[in-house]
Enzyme design. Structure first.
Site, PDB file in Angstrom:
ATOM      1  CD  GLU A 118      -2.170  -1.401   2.928  1.00 45.94           C
ATOM      2  OE1 GLU A 118      -2.152  -0.414   3.679  1.00 45.94           O
ATOM      3  OE2 GLU A 118      -2.642  -2.496   3.240  1.00 45.94           O
ATOM      4  CE  LYS A 120       5.029   4.952   7.148  1.00 46.63           C
ATOM      5  NZ  LYS A 120       4.822   6.330   7.576  1.00 46.63           N
ATOM      6  CG  ASP A 122       3.659  12.505   5.113  1.00 48.55           C
ATOM      7  OD1 ASP A 122       3.599  12.160   6.315  1.00 48.55           O
ATOM      8  OD2 ASP A 122       4.501  13.297   4.673  1.00 48.55           O
ATOM      9  CE1 TYR A 233      -3.295   1.919   9.215  1.00 52.35           C
ATOM     10  CE2 TYR A 233      -3.271   3.899   7.851  1.00 52.35           C
ATOM     11  CZ  TYR A 233      -3.067   3.278   9.072  1.00 52.35           C
ATOM     12  OH  TYR A 233      -2.628   4.009  10.143  1.00 52.35           O
ATOM     13  CE  LYS A 321      10.013   7.043   6.843  1.00 54.64           C
ATOM     14  NZ  LYS A 321       9.212   8.180   7.150  1.00 54.64           N
ATOM     15  CB  CYS A 415      12.498  47.989 -10.341  1.00 47.49           C
ATOM     16  SG  CYS A 415      12.036  46.667 -11.482  1.00 47.49           S
ATOM     17  CB  CYS A 418      11.746  49.329 -15.144  1.00 41.89           C
ATOM     18  SG  CYS A 418      11.009  49.731 -13.549  1.00 41.89           S
ATOM     19  CB  CYS A 433       8.933  47.569  -9.330  1.00 44.32           C
ATOM     20  SG  CYS A 433       8.905  48.636 -10.771  1.00 44.32           S
ATOM     21  CB  CYS A 438       7.837  47.621 -14.282  1.00 42.41           C
ATOM     22  SG  CYS A 438       9.209  46.474 -14.142  1.00 42.41           S
TER      23      CYS A 438
HETATM   24  S1  IVH Z   1      -0.307  -0.038   8.776  1.00 41.07           S
HETATM   25  C1  IVH Z   1       1.024  -2.147  12.589  1.00 41.07           C
HETATM   26  N1  IVH Z   1      -0.705   1.104   6.427  1.00 41.07           N
HETATM   27  O1  IVH Z   1       2.337   4.795   9.144  1.00 41.07           O
HETATM   28  C2  IVH Z   1       0.655  -1.558  11.286  1.00 41.07           C
HETATM   29  N2  IVH Z   1       0.165   2.438   8.185  1.00 41.07           N
HETATM   30  O2  IVH Z   1       4.509   3.764  11.267  1.00 41.07           O
HETATM   31  C3  IVH Z   1       0.213  -0.172  11.446  1.00 41.07           C
HETATM   32  N3  IVH Z   1       0.537   4.778   7.600  1.00 41.07           N
HETATM   33  O3  IVH Z   1       1.063   5.556  12.240  1.00 41.07           O
HETATM   34  C4  IVH Z   1       0.131   0.698  10.308  1.00 41.07           C
HETATM   35  N4  IVH Z   1      -0.174   4.631   5.517  1.00 41.07           N
HETATM   36  O4  IVH Z   1      -0.238   6.429  10.313  1.00 41.07           O
HETATM   37  C5  IVH Z   1      -0.276   1.257   7.696  1.00 41.07           C
HETATM   38  N5  IVH Z   1      -1.134   1.982   4.319  1.00 41.07           N
HETATM   39  C6  IVH Z   1      -0.720   2.144   5.581  1.00 41.07           C
HETATM   40  C7  IVH Z   1      -0.279   3.397   6.065  1.00 41.07           C
HETATM   41  C8  IVH Z   1       0.172   3.495   7.388  1.00 41.07           C
HETATM   42  C9  IVH Z   1       0.315   5.442   6.449  1.00 41.07           C
HETATM   43  C10 IVH Z   1       1.100   5.361   8.825  1.00 41.07           C
HETATM   44  C11 IVH Z   1       0.245   5.163  10.020  1.00 41.07           C
HETATM   45  C12 IVH Z   1       1.127   4.704  11.136  1.00 41.07           C
HETATM   46  C13 IVH Z   1       2.481   4.767  10.540  1.00 41.07           C
HETATM   47  C14 IVH Z   1       3.216   3.504  10.933  1.00 41.07           C
END
Ligand code: IVH
Length: 679
Positions: A118, A120, A122, A233, A321, A415, A418, A433, A438
């Site tokens: 999946e 991740k 943010d 998730y 990451k 400026c 000009c 300016c 200009c």
């Molecule tokens: S699973 C034990 N799936 O990542 C498994 N986490 O360090 C728990 N996060 O605090 C998390 N996308 O906020 C999972 N597709 C995803 C995620 C996800 C973002 C974040 C989540 C968690 C952190 C884990």
């Protein structure tokens, strides 16, 4: 709205709630609405009135409650029945293979293990608790064991189901804890910040901070105004049901009405996870939201039990990451650019550095105060960051690496383009300016005028604009519409064909919606958001010009600074004259005032495929929408027309298979003409 079979208010309210929940789900979760916004609003209005008239009918999970409720004094805490653990981290492809090895060693198996992978997200991790199918509480992750109760805030998020969908083939568990990530799309985040800037409010640093800040409001009415979304998730405790696979869980959650990220890949090998990681990394900057890696989870729950968890994280999952979008480099110089409002912007010229596959050689420093605050000097080693599609920024200066040769930046008093005086008004961060004529301002104004949000003139780019202004071929916005092939042909890199194309593009752009027109004018503080507000309220330039500051200030969403700026713009004769000149040259401004707009295509869904010869797809979409029609991305039985241009894709085949009516470009023109829209 049709009558319900039994028209008692109670039945009617329940019917409306069901309808609203369903259409909300179509819109926010499936991204495939079945009714117009106006129809949805009418049902909502009817339900609000019913609940007001018969307070005993009000229900805590009614869609009317999404607007927020009474403010809290403070957040209570709640402990999670199953801890919300964090994830082990990896940083590159080799960590994916290393994880797979660890898993197989732990399971003592040589066989391939299947993973679900999946993006991740943010954002902010939350847990939603449903009892008997109703949202009971929602909390933040907190320290993993206890979180803060933010139920009223979570209820305002449109894609969070307040009641679970009950399809005939699934049974809803008596207790269901669902986990997911609340986030803001990058475009929504920018619009929010734009609005905050226009209203003199402090800006959020990034979408994640904006989401966290929005969830931390004690007043859920504020949260309701923030464009929050969720992808779920996973699960915590579940009663009355058991799952065997993670993929199965996600599929089940989708059936209950939860949004699952469509980019999730189910049950793949570790090798395929590597390919997934690569592909997603490449796609990352084009995604509508920010992600910082992938999460890879063993799919089979029996393996989860065998692998177990450490105190911090499970052994069956890992976060890999992406490379940080920050790098170190040196500031070679700090130069000053002049924008369309005459603002002098300091820009750092950098030793070119590769950040996540893109060479970065400049970073905006915004204004004088920013340079002072960050204390950026010429010659400094700095940390540069690239995020989303925004201009790279200097995060910080490595001041311990200074050798004394670094030179502080000084804002010029003239400026650089000009030579006119550049002044900084007290209370403003920006130096400007003062010369209205200009050339830098004119160039900036034309760039903005021709940009996507404005007249959207294909082929009128920066280099060409520079030439046109420098050679004095264009000295006002109206001059753009006076350009002809003969004039353009003499310019650098302009053949007859491209000159003709540009002349055609300019001619095609002349019919424009009022809000785009307003945006194109480049009025201070009028971004796309404000322009849309104005366009929905005023029929044309004359009506708006007469509005005045006080009336404008009463519009929700417009602050005093913005109102003042608009009123001042329309009080100047030269501005009205320049608008008149545009109209005299054939610019047609189409009213979008809501009550005026007729909707002959309401309820009709169009799908566009292939290249249209005389119009961009974006513009065709706007035309269809302006007549009340909808444009969808995929063909289904609900599609009314598929518009096929040159080299159409598989959508045309599908249309033929499903028996949807196919229009060519001329036929589209005819359908639109009948609906009173021309292009
Ligand atoms: S699973 C034990 N799936 O990542 C498994 N986490 O360090 C728990 N996060 O605090 C998390 N996308 O906020 C999972 N597709 C995803 C995620 C996800 C973002 C974040 C989540 C968690 C952190 C884990």
């Amino acid at each position: 709205m049709n009558a319900t079979p039994d028209d008692s208010p109670r039945k009617r309210a329940e019917y409306l709630r069901q309808q609203l929940d369903y259409h909300n789900y179509r819109y926010f979760v499936l991204d495939d609405p079945e009714v117009s916004d106006a129809e949805y609003d009418r049902m909502m209005q009817e339900l609000i009135e019913l609940e007001n008239r018969f307070p005993e009918l009000a229900a805590s999970d009614s869609p009317t409650t999404r607007v927020g409720s009474a403010p809290l004094a403070k957040f209570e805490t709640i402990s999670h029945s199953v801890p919300m653990l964090s994830l082990d981290k990896g940083f590159d492809e080799s960590d994916i293979m290393a994880f797979d090895q660890r898993v197989r060693r732990g399971l003592k198996t040589e066989a391939d293990v299947l993973y679900t992978v999946e993006p991740k997200m943010d954002g902010v991790a939350v847990e939603l608790v449903y009892r008997e199918g109703r949202l009971e509480t929602a909390s933040t992750r907190g320290d993993g064991y206890t979180g803060e109760l933010i139920t009223p805030n979570i209820r305002t998020i449109p894609s969070v189901p307040l009641r679970l969908r009950r399809d005939s083939d699934i049974s809803v568990p008596s207790l269901l804890e669902v986990r997911g990530e609340v986030f803001m799309e990058t475009a929504d985040f920018k619009q929010l910040n734009q609005w905050r800037m226009e209203n003199d409010l402090p800006l959020f640093a990034n979408p994640r901070n904006a989401s966290a800040g929005s969830l931390r409001q004690l007043d859920s009415k504020i949260t309701a105004k923030r464009p929050l979304r969720i992808f779920v998730y996973g699960i915590g405790l579940v009663e009355g049901l058991q799952f065997s696979y993670h993929a199965e869980t996600l599929e089940f959650l989708a059936k209950l009405g939860f949004p699952i990220n469509p980019r999730v890949r189910y049950r793949i090998s570790a090798d395929d996870a590597v390919a997934y990681y690569r592909d997603l990394d490449a796609e990352r900057m084009e995604l509508p939201y920010e992600i910082d890696g992938i999460v890879m989870k063993v799919d089979w729950y029996a393996y989860h039990e065998r692998l177990g968890t450490t105190s911090r994280s499970p052994r069956w999952a890992v976060a890999i990451k992406f490379a940080a979008l920050q790098e170190r480099t040196r500031v070679k110089d700090i130069v000053v650019q002049v924008g369309r409002t005459g603002a002098l912007t300091p820009v750092a010229l950098l030793e070119p550095v590769n950040i996540g596959g893109v060479t970065v050689s400049r970073a905006s420093l915004h204004n004088e105060d920013e340079v002072v605050k960050k204390d950026v000097r010429i010659g400094d080693e700095v940390l540069v960051q690239r995020a989303g599609d925004v201009i790279p920024e200097i995060v910080k200066v490595m001041d311990s690496l200074r050798d004394g040769s670094e030179k502080p930046f000084e804002m010029p008093s003239a400026c650089p383009v000009c030579g006119a005086d550049a002044v900084r008004i007290e209370d403003e961060a920006i130096t400007r300016c003062i010369n209205k004529n200009c050339p830098a301002q004119l160039k900036g104004n034309i760039r903005h005028f021709a940009s996507k949000g404005g007249f959207d003139i294909d082929g009128l780019g920066t280099k060409l604009i520079d030439q046109l202004v420098d050679k004095k071929l264009v000295s006002s916005l109206a001059d753009i519409f006076r350009l002809d092939v003969a004039t353009l042909q003499g310019l650098e890199r302009m053949g007859q064909k491209s000159a003709q194309n540009l002349v055609n593009a300019i001619a095609d752009s002349r019919c424009i919606g009022f809000s785009r027109f307003l945006y194109a004018l480049g009025i201070r503080h009028v971004g796309e958001y404000v322009a849309k507000l104005l366009g929905a309220r005023y029929a044309d330039v004359d009506e708006l010009a007469q509005a005045g500051r006080e009336e404008l200030e009463r519009i929700e969403g417009l602050g005093p600074v913005v109102a003042e700026s608009i009123a001042e713009f329309f009080s100047r004769r030269e501005n009205l004259e320049s608008i008149r000149a545009l109209q005299d040259l054939g610019v047609q401004i189409v009213s979008e005032k809501t009550e005026f707009r007729s909707q002959p295509l309401a309820g009709k869904t169009f799908v566009l495929t292939g290249t249209l010869a005389g119009v961009t797809r974006n513009r065709a979409r706007e035309k269809i929408e302006s007549a009340g029609g909808k444009v969808s991305g995929s063909v289904s039985s609900k599609t009314d027309y598929v518009v096929a241009g040159q080299s159409p894709g598989s959508k045309l085949d599908k249309a033929r298979r499903v028996g949807v009516r196919v229009l060519d470009e001329d036929e589209l023109r005819r359908v639109l003409a009948e609906a009173g829209v021309s292009f």
